[in-house]
Design a protein around this motif. Structure first.
Motif, short mmCIF file in Angstrom:
data_model
loop_
_atom_site.label_atom_id
_atom_site.label_comp_id
_atom_site.label_asym_id
_atom_site.label_seq_id
_atom_site.Cartn_x
_atom_site.Cartn_y
_atom_site.Cartn_z
N ARG A 195 22.08 10.00 27.81
CA ARG A 195 22.19 9.40 29.14
C ARG A 195 23.39 8.47 29.23
O ARG A 195 24.12 8.49 30.21
CB ARG A 195 20.90 8.66 29.49
CG ARG A 195 19.74 9.60 29.73
CD ARG A 195 18.48 8.85 30.13
NE ARG A 195 17.42 9.81 30.44
CZ ARG A 195 16.20 9.75 29.91
NH1 ARG A 195 15.89 8.78 29.06
NH2 ARG A 195 15.31 10.65 30.24
N TYR A 252 26.58 10.57 29.18
CA TYR A 252 26.75 11.26 30.46
C TYR A 252 27.32 10.31 31.51
O TYR A 252 28.21 10.66 32.28
CB TYR A 252 25.41 11.83 30.93
CG TYR A 252 25.47 12.54 32.25
CD1 TYR A 252 26.08 13.79 32.37
CD2 TYR A 252 24.90 11.99 33.39
CE1 TYR A 252 26.12 14.46 33.57
CE2 TYR A 252 24.93 12.65 34.60
CZ TYR A 252 25.54 13.88 34.68
OH TYR A 252 25.59 14.54 35.89
N ILE A 265 26.16 19.23 28.66
CA ILE A 265 25.55 18.83 29.93
C ILE A 265 24.85 20.04 30.56
O ILE A 265 23.71 19.94 31.02
CB ILE A 265 26.61 18.25 30.89
CG1 ILE A 265 27.11 16.91 30.32
CG2 ILE A 265 26.06 18.08 32.29
CD1 ILE A 265 28.34 16.36 31.02
N ASN A 324 20.93 20.34 31.36
CA ASN A 324 20.50 20.63 32.73
C ASN A 324 19.59 21.86 32.77
O ASN A 324 18.63 21.90 33.54
CB ASN A 324 21.71 20.86 33.65
CG ASN A 324 22.38 19.57 34.05
OD1 ASN A 324 21.77 18.50 34.04
ND2 ASN A 324 23.65 19.66 34.38
N TRP A 374 18.67 12.78 33.79
CA TRP A 374 19.78 11.91 33.41
C TRP A 374 19.49 10.45 33.70
O TRP A 374 20.02 9.57 33.05
CB TRP A 374 21.07 12.35 34.11
CG TRP A 374 21.49 13.71 33.63
CD1 TRP A 374 21.37 14.89 34.31
CD2 TRP A 374 22.06 14.03 32.36
NE1 TRP A 374 21.83 15.92 33.53
CE2 TRP A 374 22.27 15.41 32.32
CE3 TRP A 374 22.40 13.28 31.24
CZ2 TRP A 374 22.82 16.06 31.23
CZ3 TRP A 374 22.95 13.93 30.15
CH2 TRP A 374 23.16 15.30 30.15
#
Length: 95
Positions: free
Chosen positions: A28, A31, A48, A52, A58
């Protein structure tokens, strides 16, 4: 985690597997840096995409935690008549 619980909202404080909780927290953070143009964190577009794909969250939702602590505080006030909880309240250190 996904197979066991059916979703992917692992929290940083996941006590059943602290390593997983820490790793999720790092993803997190990475990102967030990636979204701000800092590519030094090591997370890639492919990572990512993979996260996803499994429904990775996130943003860690803390609303349940807030609601729980609020209810605990309400109960404390009912019992003691005030909201000045001692910093190390032995019966509930999280409060």
């Amino acid at each position: 985690y996904l197979k066991q619980f059916g979703d992917a909202p692992v929290r940083r404080e996941f006590t059943d597997n602290p390593s997983l909780g820490n790793w999720v927290g790092s993803q997190r953070t990475s990102y967030k840096k990636f979204q701000n143009g800092d590519y030094s964190s090591g997370i890639t577009r492919n990572r990512i995409r993979l996260l996803n794909k499994i429904g990775f969250q996130w943003i860690e939702e803390r609303s349940n935690s807030w609601d729980l602590r609020y209810q605990e505080l309400v109960n404390y006030v009912k019992e003691f008549g005030h909201s000045r909880v001692p910093q190390k309240f032995a019966r509930n250190l999280a409060l």
